[in-house]
Design a protein around this motif. Sequence first.
Motif, mmCIF file in Angstrom:
data_model
loop_
_atom_site.group_PDB
_atom_site.id
_atom_site.type_symbol
_atom_site.label_atom_id
_atom_site.label_comp_id
_atom_site.label_asym_id
_atom_site.label_seq_id
_atom_site.Cartn_x
_atom_site.Cartn_y
_atom_site.Cartn_z
ATOM 1 N N VAL A 31 59.870 27.669 5.395
ATOM 2 C CA VAL A 31 58.830 26.703 5.766
ATOM 3 C C VAL A 31 57.630 27.440 6.370
ATOM 4 O O VAL A 31 56.480 27.235 5.964
ATOM 5 C CB VAL A 31 59.380 25.640 6.736
ATOM 6 N N ARG A 32 57.886 28.311 7.331
ATOM 7 C CA ARG A 32 56.804 29.077 7.966
ATOM 8 C C ARG A 32 56.101 29.968 6.955
ATOM 9 O O ARG A 32 54.864 30.019 6.897
ATOM 10 C CB ARG A 32 57.352 29.924 9.118
ATOM 11 N N ILE A 33 56.871 30.645 6.131
ATOM 12 C CA ILE A 33 56.287 31.548 5.131
ATOM 13 C C ILE A 33 55.408 30.766 4.157
ATOM 14 O O ILE A 33 54.305 31.198 3.804
ATOM 15 C CB ILE A 33 57.400 32.321 4.398
ATOM 16 N N ALA A 34 55.881 29.607 3.723
ATOM 17 C CA ALA A 34 55.101 28.793 2.783
ATOM 18 C C ALA A 34 53.804 28.293 3.415
ATOM 19 O O ALA A 34 52.749 28.302 2.771
ATOM 20 C CB ALA A 34 55.943 27.624 2.278
ATOM 21 N N ARG A 35 53.867 27.857 4.665
ATOM 22 C CA ARG A 35 52.642 27.403 5.360
ATOM 23 C C ARG A 35 51.640 28.543 5.496
ATOM 24 O O ARG A 35 50.450 28.378 5.220
ATOM 25 C CB ARG A 35 52.976 26.858 6.751
ATOM 26 N N GLU A 36 52.115 29.694 5.932
ATOM 27 C CA GLU A 36 51.224 30.837 6.105
ATOM 28 C C GLU A 36 50.618 31.266 4.772
ATOM 29 O O GLU A 36 49.432 31.599 4.700
ATOM 30 C CB GLU A 36 51.982 32.004 6.749
#
Length: 141
Positions: free
Chosen positions: A23-28
């Motif tokens: 989730v964090r990687i996709a947002r970034e």
Amino acid sequence: MSTGLEALPYRHVLTVPAMGSAVRIARETTEQVLAEWGVGRRHPCVDPALLMVAELVTNSVRHAAELSPSLTVVFAGGPDTFAFAVHDRHPHQPALHAAFTGSGTGGLATVVELTLQLGGSAVVRADADGLGKSIWITLPL
């Protein structure tokens, strides 16, 4: 069936393990892609797009990880369009109709509501073998 997305000149693909950190990687990655494509952080579609990517990736992690150890986020863009899809290899295709009609709840309903508010479109596309799907969101810039 032609969707018009193949004509968009910009592309980026991210594949990550179907785990919470996705989730964090996709947002970034979404933030970086938009910036590289000249969409400023203050553009009205940026915050909703970040939320929608996070919701769709979260859904894949929660509901598809057992059958899909990885998931892919595909980004496509052009001068007046930003599109993205979250793909996993779980055969269940969520009913966007329920979210469109207001009878849906949760993250997917939020994604559809934001998409419509921004004048965009949402569609679920099954893989050719029926064992996976992509949820595509297309937003005007």
